[in-house]
Scaffold this motif. Sequence first.
Motif, PDB file in Angstrom:
ATOM      1  N   VAL A  19       0.669  -1.199   0.191  1.00  0.00           N
ATOM      2  CA  VAL A  19      -0.116   0.115  -0.040  1.00  0.00           C
ATOM      3  C   VAL A  19       0.927   1.227  -0.002  1.00  0.00           C
ATOM      4  O   VAL A  19       1.679   1.518   1.030  1.00  0.00           O
ATOM      5  N   ASN A  27      -5.210  11.735  -2.874  1.00  0.00           N
ATOM      6  CA  ASN A  27      -6.442  11.014  -2.296  1.00  0.00           C
ATOM      7  C   ASN A  27      -6.994  11.711  -1.244  1.00  0.00           C
ATOM      8  O   ASN A  27      -8.015  11.491  -0.648  1.00  0.00           O
ATOM      9  N   PHE A  99      -9.770  -4.716  -1.673  1.00  0.00           N
ATOM     10  CA  PHE A  99      -8.889  -5.353  -0.755  1.00  0.00           C
ATOM     11  C   PHE A  99      -8.490  -4.481   0.403  1.00  0.00           C
ATOM     12  O   PHE A  99      -8.100  -4.762   1.208  1.00  0.00           O
ATOM     13  N   PHE A 126      -6.021   4.332  -8.637  1.00  0.00           N
ATOM     14  CA  PHE A 126      -5.122   3.306  -8.521  1.00  0.00           C
ATOM     15  C   PHE A 126      -5.522   1.998  -9.353  1.00  0.00           C
ATOM     16  O   PHE A 126      -6.832   1.930  -9.298  1.00  0.00           O
ATOM     17  N   LEU A 127      -4.619   1.135  -9.759  1.00  0.00           N
ATOM     18  CA  LEU A 127      -4.920  -0.155 -10.414  1.00  0.00           C
ATOM     19  C   LEU A 127      -4.100  -1.093  -9.435  1.00  0.00           C
ATOM     20  O   LEU A 127      -2.903  -0.950  -9.446  1.00  0.00           O
ATOM     21  N   ALA A 128      -5.066  -1.922  -8.620  1.00  0.00           N
ATOM     22  CA  ALA A 128      -4.196  -3.036  -7.741  1.00  0.00           C
ATOM     23  C   ALA A 128      -4.728  -4.122  -8.282  1.00  0.00           C
ATOM     24  O   ALA A 128      -4.198  -4.809  -9.027  1.00  0.00           O
ATOM     25  N   ASN A 129      -5.570  -4.658  -7.726  1.00  0.00           N
ATOM     26  CA  ASN A 129      -6.278  -6.008  -8.121  1.00  0.00           C
ATOM     27  C   ASN A 129      -7.280  -5.753  -9.151  1.00  0.00           C
ATOM     28  O   ASN A 129      -7.841  -6.931  -9.684  1.00  0.00           O
ATOM     29  N   GLY A 130      -7.693  -4.821  -9.535  1.00  0.00           N
ATOM     30  CA  GLY A 130      -8.558  -4.598 -10.730  1.00  0.00           C
ATOM     31  C   GLY A 130      -9.846  -4.551 -10.570  1.00  0.00           C
ATOM     32  O   GLY A 130     -10.650  -4.474 -11.493  1.00  0.00           O
ATOM     33  N   GLN A 131     -10.223  -4.568  -9.294  1.00  0.00           N
ATOM     34  CA  GLN A 131     -11.765  -4.639  -9.027  1.00  0.00           C
ATOM     35  C   GLN A 131     -12.674  -3.651  -9.440  1.00  0.00           C
ATOM     36  O   GLN A 131     -13.708  -3.964  -9.843  1.00  0.00           O
ATOM     37  N   ALA A 132     -12.040  -2.706  -9.109  1.00  0.00           N
ATOM     38  CA  ALA A 132     -12.886  -1.367  -9.351  1.00  0.00           C
ATOM     39  C   ALA A 132     -12.997  -1.258 -10.913  1.00  0.00           C
ATOM     40  O   ALA A 132     -14.149  -0.931 -11.397  1.00  0.00           O
TER      41      ALA A 132
HETATM   42  P1  5GP Z   1      -8.403  -2.333  -7.143  1.00  0.00           P
HETATM   43  O1  5GP Z   1      -9.722  -2.379  -7.424  1.00  0.00           O
HETATM   44  O2  5GP Z   1      -7.737  -2.321  -8.543  1.00  0.00           O
HETATM   45  O3  5GP Z   1      -7.895  -3.735  -6.320  1.00  0.00           O
HETATM   46  O4  5GP Z   1      -8.072  -1.144  -6.065  1.00  0.00           O
HETATM   47  C1  5GP Z   1      -8.388   0.066  -6.796  1.00  0.00           C
HETATM   48  C2  5GP Z   1      -8.836   1.182  -5.714  1.00  0.00           C
HETATM   49  O5  5GP Z   1      -8.219   0.509  -4.432  1.00  0.00           O
HETATM   50  C3  5GP Z   1      -8.258   2.528  -6.012  1.00  0.00           C
HETATM   51  O6  5GP Z   1      -9.430   3.081  -6.724  1.00  0.00           O
HETATM   52  C4  5GP Z   1      -7.742   2.840  -4.815  1.00  0.00           C
HETATM   53  O7  5GP Z   1      -9.099   3.702  -4.244  1.00  0.00           O
HETATM   54  C5  5GP Z   1      -7.584   1.702  -3.807  1.00  0.00           C
HETATM   55  N1  5GP Z   1      -6.102   1.343  -3.650  1.00  0.00           N
HETATM   56  C6  5GP Z   1      -5.790   0.126  -4.080  1.00  0.00           C
HETATM   57  N2  5GP Z   1      -4.413   0.070  -3.821  1.00  0.00           N
HETATM   58  C7  5GP Z   1      -3.975   1.457  -3.126  1.00  0.00           C
HETATM   59  C8  5GP Z   1      -2.858   1.836  -2.842  1.00  0.00           C
HETATM   60  O8  5GP Z   1      -1.822   1.265  -2.511  1.00  0.00           O
HETATM   61  N3  5GP Z   1      -3.020   3.011  -2.185  1.00  0.00           N
HETATM   62  C9  5GP Z   1      -3.977   3.785  -2.263  1.00  0.00           C
HETATM   63  N4  5GP Z   1      -4.019   5.230  -1.784  1.00  0.00           N
HETATM   64  N5  5GP Z   1      -5.292   3.375  -2.715  1.00  0.00           N
HETATM   65  C10 5GP Z   1      -5.385   2.123  -3.290  1.00  0.00           C
END
Ligand code: 5GP
Length: 195
Positions: A19, A27, A99, A126-132
């Motif tokens: 994170v 943010n 997540f 952000f793109l992390a696990n892609g759920q959004a």
């Molecule tokens: P995903 O759906 O891709 O797992 O995560 C996307 C959303 O989670 C982003 O829109 C963001 O709000 C939040 N997010 C995921 N990882 C991070 C991180 O490392 N830092 C911050 N500030 N937000 C995150």
Amino acid sequence: MQMLKDKIIKEGQVLSESVLKVDSFLNHQIDPPLMQAVGKEFAERFKEAGITKILSIESSGIAPAMMAGLVLEVPVIFARKRKSLTLVDHLYTASVYSFTKNETNDISVSKDFLKQEDTVLIIDDFLANGQAVLGLLDIIKQADANLAGVGIVIEKGFQKGGQLIREQGIRVESLANIASLKNGQVEFVEEARTE
Ligand code: 5GP
């Protein structure tokens, strides 16, 4: 995008190996000149895509999406995470699991603003696990609209979202791609991936 990477190095806080906190410019507090540059960069990368709408998600996707919409001169829609009293019916909805927050939100977009004839660019912080992004893709599919691609301010390339979405043949443009947050250090992927 060098200006963004410099800002991440200067002000980003590595909270854990997965994170990154960027509350000082994206943010919580927002840096308008940086967001303007981000918007210009997205607009430049997608200028040939025939975009008619930008779709984002509240709240942190709105600033970069708005700046791209200003340059591309197209409306910006943001998916809402809670159903409001004035937005009850006539909706596209999808479920998004977070997540980071360990919760599922239903997101929704009014059918008034997304039409079959639209060509849509998704923008998020952000793109992390892609759920959004998967939730937003689901909404575009329900509207039977066209997808131009996905613009991400900060991708965490070591998590699975980018691969998951690119595997579907979807163009993902991230302006900073993080390879690792290990040992409290931010390391970037050499080149932002383009597909
Ligand atoms: P995903 O759906 O891709 O797992 O995560 C996307 C959303 O989670 C982003 O829109 C963001 O709000 C939040 N997010 C995921 N990882 C991070 C991180 O490392 N830092 C911050 N500030 N937000 C995150």
